[in-house]
Design an enzyme around this catalytic site. Structure first.
Site, PDB file in Angstrom:
ATOM      1  CG  HIS A  24       1.615   3.713  -1.563  1.00  0.00           C
ATOM      2  ND1 HIS A  24       1.059   4.816  -2.078  1.00  0.00           N
ATOM      3  CD2 HIS A  24       1.056   2.679  -2.218  1.00  0.00           C
ATOM      4  CE1 HIS A  24       0.195   4.474  -3.008  1.00  0.00           C
ATOM      5  NE2 HIS A  24       0.157   3.181  -3.107  1.00  0.00           N
ATOM      6  CD  GLU A  80      -1.562   1.736  -7.066  1.00  0.00           C
ATOM      7  OE1 GLU A  80      -2.269   2.631  -7.578  1.00  0.00           O
ATOM      8  OE2 GLU A  80      -0.688   1.966  -6.206  1.00  0.00           O
ATOM      9  CG  ASP A 163      -6.887   4.976  -8.554  1.00  0.00           C
ATOM     10  OD1 ASP A 163      -7.505   4.297  -7.706  1.00  0.00           O
ATOM     11  OD2 ASP A 163      -5.706   4.766  -8.864  1.00  0.00           O
TER      12      ASP A 163
END
Ligand code: FEO
Length: 390
Positions: A24, A80, A163
């Site tokens: 993204h 996510e 993450d």
């Protein structure tokens, strides 16, 4: 496609995304991995899954160890879809598996997949015994979404950090002592700058909550596993999350006929004269995600554009939107550019830099084409401003 053993009964079973080059908007020039970890204990436990199109790859690795139908527990550290994308198909195989996730994890997974799976909501400090091993959960909201948590396995001192501490690197190597140090740290910096930077305060809280844990291995959800360079990456995270930029300048610009570029060089001269390294970053040749990696440790941000149709150039507008969203702090900024009649672009740039809460230097506006005298004046004036603020 083989699993990789981390410790007795603990395996990496993730997927390698060799081809991805845009995550993204983030230029992932080295690809990435989605790391899932399998723990074979009295209760077989999977920590996170992979992006949907690497599901088969993950299943092949799991199947090399056990029948995936035997998975009892799934820990979903993050909603996510690069980490939860494998859940729907996995739960068709491991039909009775329970999902351990944070309160926001449950909400997020339900909102994504519309399934009434067997959720077990866990909070910071909760533990789950899976046999000889235990798993302790620590919520880390906003590193990177409100649902994030990390999972700690005390018996082997492994932190499954999701993450946090990740890097977008696709590689055959799984551990930091098998991979070039500088590339790994550069990619960790790029990852922090482009994904984690807005959440510095939350990173500080996370680092605080992890302080009392003995960590011998950090197993993130992207890239390579830390086991030899843990103090180094923890120290970098502390510096980055504290917003402690160094004396260096990013000069980011686009130009139509070269005038704004001439001003960019004059600005660079001012920094050079004061012994401050300054990098020229033309938006036509530098990706905004690479510019942000440099800005992660740069105290000065100079942004330039000519005026086109009463606006800044679209490349500059895009960069400023990205910069504002990532929200670096404690920066000193300068707007500059050339113009023909309206000259709106420079004020617009300054307006956004102000909204970013940066300390502003006096903007530089040049009518059409600067001559040598004007450029020298830009350099001299900026030098004086740099002296005044230091
Ligand atoms: Fe790698 Fe926030 O997902």
């Amino acid at each position: 496609m083989k699993p990789i053993k981390l410790k007795e009964g603990i395996y990496w079973v993730g997927g390698i995304d060799w081809d991805i080059r845009n995550f993204h908007g983030y230029l992932t020039q080295r690809g990435t991995t989605y790391n899932a970890y399998l723990i074979v204990d009295e209760k077989v436990t999977l920590i996170d899954t992979v992006k949907h199109y690497l599901f088969e790859e993950m299943m092949e690795r799991i199947s090399a160890i056990i029948d995936p139908a035997k998975i009892d527990y799934i820990v979903a550290n993050h909603v996510e879809m690069d980490h939860s994308g494998g859940l729907p198909r996995l739960l068709e195989v491991a039909k009775n598996a329970g999902i351990y996730t944070s309160p926001n994890g449950e909400k997020g997974l339900k909102a994504h997949y519309k399934k009434d799976w067997k959720f077990h909501v866990v909070k910071s400090g909760d533990s789950l015994n899976i046999g000889r091993y235990n798993l302790t959960f620590v919520q880390t909201p906003m590193v990177h979404w409100p649902d994030n948590m990390v999972t700690y396995l005390p018996e082997e001192q492994i932190l499954f950090s999701n993450d946090a501490f990740g890097q977008h690197i696709a590689s055959a190597e799984r551990f930091d002592d098998e991979f070039p140090r500088d590339i790994m740290l550069d990619e960790a910096a790029k990852y922090y700058a482009n994904i984690v930077m807005p959440y510095g305060a939350q990173v500080q809280k996370t680092l605080d909550s992890l302080k009392h844990l003995d960590v011998g291995m950090i197993a993130p959800s992207h890239g390579i596993i830390w086991r030899s360079r843990i103090p180094e990456i923890l120290s970098e995270y502390k510096t980055w999350s504290n917003n402690e930029p160094t004396e260096k300048a990013a000069i980011v610009y686009d130009s139509m006929w070269g005038s704004t570029e001439h001003v960019a060089y004059a600005i660079q001269n001012a920094f050079e004269n004061r012994g401050i390294p300054a990098r020229l970053m033309n938006l036509r040749t530098n990706h905004i995600s690479d510019i942000m990696t440099y800005i992660l440790t740069a105290k000065y941000i100079c942004v330039g554009s000519p005026t086109l149709n009463s606006n800044m150039l679209p490349t500059v507008a895009g960069f400023l939107a990205y910069l504002k969203g990532l929200s670096p702090k404690k920066r000193i900024a300068l707007a500059f550019g050339s113009y023909g009649w309206g000259g709106q672009s420079i004020g617009q740039i300054e307006g956004t830099l102000k909204e970013c809460d940066f300390q502003l230097l006096e903007m530089v506006r040049i009518l059409y084409v600067p001559d040598d005298g004007q450029l020298q004046e830009v350099t001299a004036k900026l030098e004086q401003e740099i002296i005044a603020i230091n």
